[in-house]
Design a protein around this motif. Structure first.
Motif, short mmCIF file in Angstrom:
data_model
loop_
_atom_site.label_atom_id
_atom_site.label_comp_id
_atom_site.label_asym_id
_atom_site.label_seq_id
_atom_site.Cartn_x
_atom_site.Cartn_y
_atom_site.Cartn_z
N LYS A 27 -83.20 34.96 83.98
CA LYS A 27 -82.81 36.55 83.56
C LYS A 27 -81.86 36.92 84.42
O LYS A 27 -80.90 37.67 83.97
N ASP A 28 -81.60 36.54 85.67
CA ASP A 28 -80.87 36.97 86.52
C ASP A 28 -79.52 36.39 86.20
O ASP A 28 -78.44 37.33 86.36
N VAL A 33 -74.15 37.38 83.24
CA VAL A 33 -73.20 37.19 82.10
C VAL A 33 -72.92 38.52 81.47
O VAL A 33 -71.82 38.78 81.00
N ILE A 34 -73.89 39.30 81.59
CA ILE A 34 -73.89 40.67 80.77
C ILE A 34 -72.76 41.50 81.87
O ILE A 34 -71.75 42.25 81.08
N ARG A 35 -72.96 41.44 83.00
CA ARG A 35 -71.86 42.35 83.87
C ARG A 35 -70.62 41.95 83.63
O ARG A 35 -69.80 42.73 83.25
N TYR A 308 -75.71 37.97 93.91
CA TYR A 308 -75.24 39.32 93.57
C TYR A 308 -75.62 40.40 94.25
O TYR A 308 -74.94 41.58 94.48
N PHE A 309 -76.76 40.27 95.14
CA PHE A 309 -77.39 41.09 96.19
C PHE A 309 -76.20 41.27 97.15
O PHE A 309 -75.86 42.51 97.62
N ILE A 372 -82.81 44.22 94.09
CA ILE A 372 -84.11 43.42 94.40
C ILE A 372 -84.68 43.14 92.83
O ILE A 372 -85.10 44.14 92.27
N PRO A 373 -84.96 41.79 92.77
CA PRO A 373 -85.67 41.41 91.52
C PRO A 373 -87.25 42.04 91.41
O PRO A 373 -87.72 42.53 92.69
#
Length: 594
Positions: A27-28, A33-35, A308-309, A372-373
């Motif tokens: 999911k991360d 990819v979405i960003r 990405y953090f 944070i996930p």
């Protein structure tokens, strides 16, 4: 450009990103990819594979799938329905001829079936007429740089191919990654505090089981703390091989440290407002919610932060030194440094935040959900049987604790939390759980012989099966169990006395540290080769392996192959095919975890 032409362009420049994720990593990656798609002016849609309607597939033009491979080549939970659907032989061969797709696989090369889900899915979509933009990216957890070592160069190629097909609109340029994106949610504080908020999780699957006991079953001087945990069971039905999903809380000390770090009022109430339509409000978060609940039960503040953090945190620091280091960690070139700093040390999010005080000082709290996930549930094989004790569910759990070069020992979030729950003074403790079908399935015919290899806590599903069969008076069971010392970590030793005396069970043990030469379960397989071959070949026994995925499953499989070669007078390739046939008929199954 006329309005109709603009609508057509938006429709063509749409990418749907679907993920199959077990622990949240896929999911991360999908969110990454979405960003990147949004920076290139694509309209986007993000969904778990099982939540994406099957009938929508024939209408999609451009899809990216991020999927992990779990266990011994199994799809993750949130793509199992899709997996069964896409493998149907009745699907027309040209049903996806209008679809262009790309796949990112996440796996672990220490497993024999490395990234098999991504590989099979790529092949299957081609069979159905879809067109691949490029070969799958095969991320490997075993690589020093993790999955990004494969994903980073792949994404460069992927976007080059994508922009050839779907060019950026005239007058536009790729939005710089130096521009801070909006947070996915806005936190809105409530002024009227409510004392009685229902903080139980909004999930129809979740039930709250009362903890009955939590007892150590290894010697107090043994290096590993293993617990037999008992829950009161009122209505959950399960079979041997099934698993209990448990949603943990963060430790009280880490929660207090986090609240103090950001000067958060633990009792402050807030609501979430959706800033990004691609990220819905988390169903497991109460509305309104307290800050304490958010930090204690939702944010995975003890996880190892992902790349990405650091990219996002760099926007908030006013320290040149901090910004330089954060951007280095977020860059492709800095992945070795990030690995040495974070992954090798198992440094937690909370510890990393402590190292960047200027960024923490300026960080807007709304971005916590981007940084944070969410805490993920943990799966435990059930170690008891309804047939033996309908009123209980029992687990055999090793408490995770180990040292790195950091002063503070590393601990497992869920196992540590569970180990510290002790019912006393009539205080009832309830734990959020739900049931899930396991990856191994035992024969339904009680007369089918079964060979079980379960060192350490790999014993759990076999204890469940043994309890079921013995309570019904059936035998035909052989157990190979391994541990370090007979007097320190031989779990359930007394339980095997009765079924062995009744001739229902045979137990063979390997105590690796009780003699000079180390003996493991794979050695026992070879020692008892005649018996194992007789059961496998003549009695048509099923063969199961459960336990740590490091080397044990492969070592046991190799030992079985040696037995088949020696006792069956077969060449190595023939013995390998023999085992493959056992796998196809479910007579050879493995449940392993890292």
């Amino acid at each position: 450009m006329m309005e109709g032409e603009n609508d057509s362009l938006v429709a063509r420049r749409k990418v749907t990103v679907l993920y199959g994720s077990q622990t949240g990593t896929a999911k991360d990656v999908a969110e990454r990819v979405i960003r990147e798609a949004k920076r290139r002016y694509f309209s986007v849609h993000l969904s778990a594979l099982d939540e994406f309607p099957m009938e929508n597939w024939i209408h999609e033009k451009f899809i990216v799938i991020v999927c992990s491979t779990t266990g011994q080549g199994d799809p993750p939970d949130n793509m199992k329905n899709y997996w069964r659907f896409i493998l149907r032989k009745s699907l027309p061969v040209n049903s996806l001829c209008d679809l262009k797709f790309s796949i990112i696989g996440l796996g672990d090369s220490s497993y024999q079936k490395f990234n098999v889900i991504a590989k099979k899915l790529h092949k299957r979509l081609l069979q159905l007429g879809a067109t691949a933009l490029c070969l799958p990216a095969l991320g490997d957890d075993q690589h020093d740089l993790g999955p990004d070592a494969a994903i980073d160069p792949w994404l460069k190629q992927f976007w080059n191919e994508a922009l050839e097909l779907y060019p950026i609109p005239d007058g536009k340029q790729v939005i710089s990654d130096q521009i801070l994106p909006l947070p996915r949610y806005e936190i809105i504080y409530e002024t009227n505090n409510q004392n009685n908020i229902d903080i139980r999780r909004d999930n129809s699957q979740v039930q709250y089981l009362q903890l009955l006991s939590n007892d150590r079953v290894t010697a107090i001087d043994h290096f590993q703390d293993v617990r037999l945990i008992r829950f009161n069971n009122t209505n959950l039905k399960y079979e041997p091989g099934d698993v209990l999903m448990i949603h943990p809380n963060n430790s009280l000390q880490s929660v207090e440290n986090f609240l103090k770090l950001f000067a958060l009022d633990p009792d402050a109430l807030f609501l979430l407002k959706q800033n990004d339509p691609d990220f819905s409000i988390p169903a497991s978060l109460p509305q309104p919610c307290t800050m304490r609940y958010l930090v204690e039960s939702y944010l995975d503040i003890n996880s190892i932060p992902r790349r990405y953090f650091f990219e996002l945190l760099a926007f908030f620091t006013d320290s040149e030194l901090e910004e330089e280091k954060l951007r280095e960690f977020a860059s492709t070139e800095g992945q070795q440094e990030l690995y040495d700093y974070c992954n090798r040390m198992k440094r937690t999010t909370l510890e990393v935040l402590d190292d960047f005080p200027c960024a923490v000082k300026n960080l807007k709290i709304d971005y916590l959900f981007d940084l944070i996930p969410a805490l993920q549930p943990r799966a435990f094989s059930i170690a008891s049987a309804i047939q033996a004790n309908e009123a209980e569910i029992q687990l055999l759990m090793a408490v995770v604790r180990y040292k790195t070069k950091l002063v503070k020992p590393r601990t497992g979030v869920c196992s540590t939390w569970l180990s510290e729950l002790q019912p006393k003074n009539n205080l009832k403790i309830y734990v959020p759980v739900w049931m899930k079908t396991g990856t191994i399935h035992f024969p339904t015919d009680p007369l089918t012989p079964v060979i079980m290899v379960g060192p350490g806590t790999g014993l759990a599903p076999f204890r469940s099966f043994i309890q079921k069969r013995t309570s019904q008076g059936y035998g035909g069971m052989m157990l190979f169990f391994g541990c370090r010392n007979e007097n320190k970590d031989y779990y359930c030793k007394e339980e095997w006395l009765d079924p062995t005396a009744r001739g229902l069970l045979q137990v063979f043990t390997a105590f690796s540290r009780d003699q000079e030469d180390k003996i493991y379960v794979q050695h026992l397989i070879k020692i008892h080769a005649d018996l194992v071959w007789n059961w496998i070949h003549e009695k048509r026994a099923w063969f199961f392996i459960a336990g740590n995925a490091n080397q044990m499953p492969d070592n046991v499989k190799d030992a079985l192959k040696t037995v088949i070669m020696d006792k069956g007078n077969l060449e190595e390739l023939e013995a390998q095919k023999y085992i493959e046939n056992l796998e196809k008929t479910k007579r050879f199954q493995v449940e392993a975890w890292s």
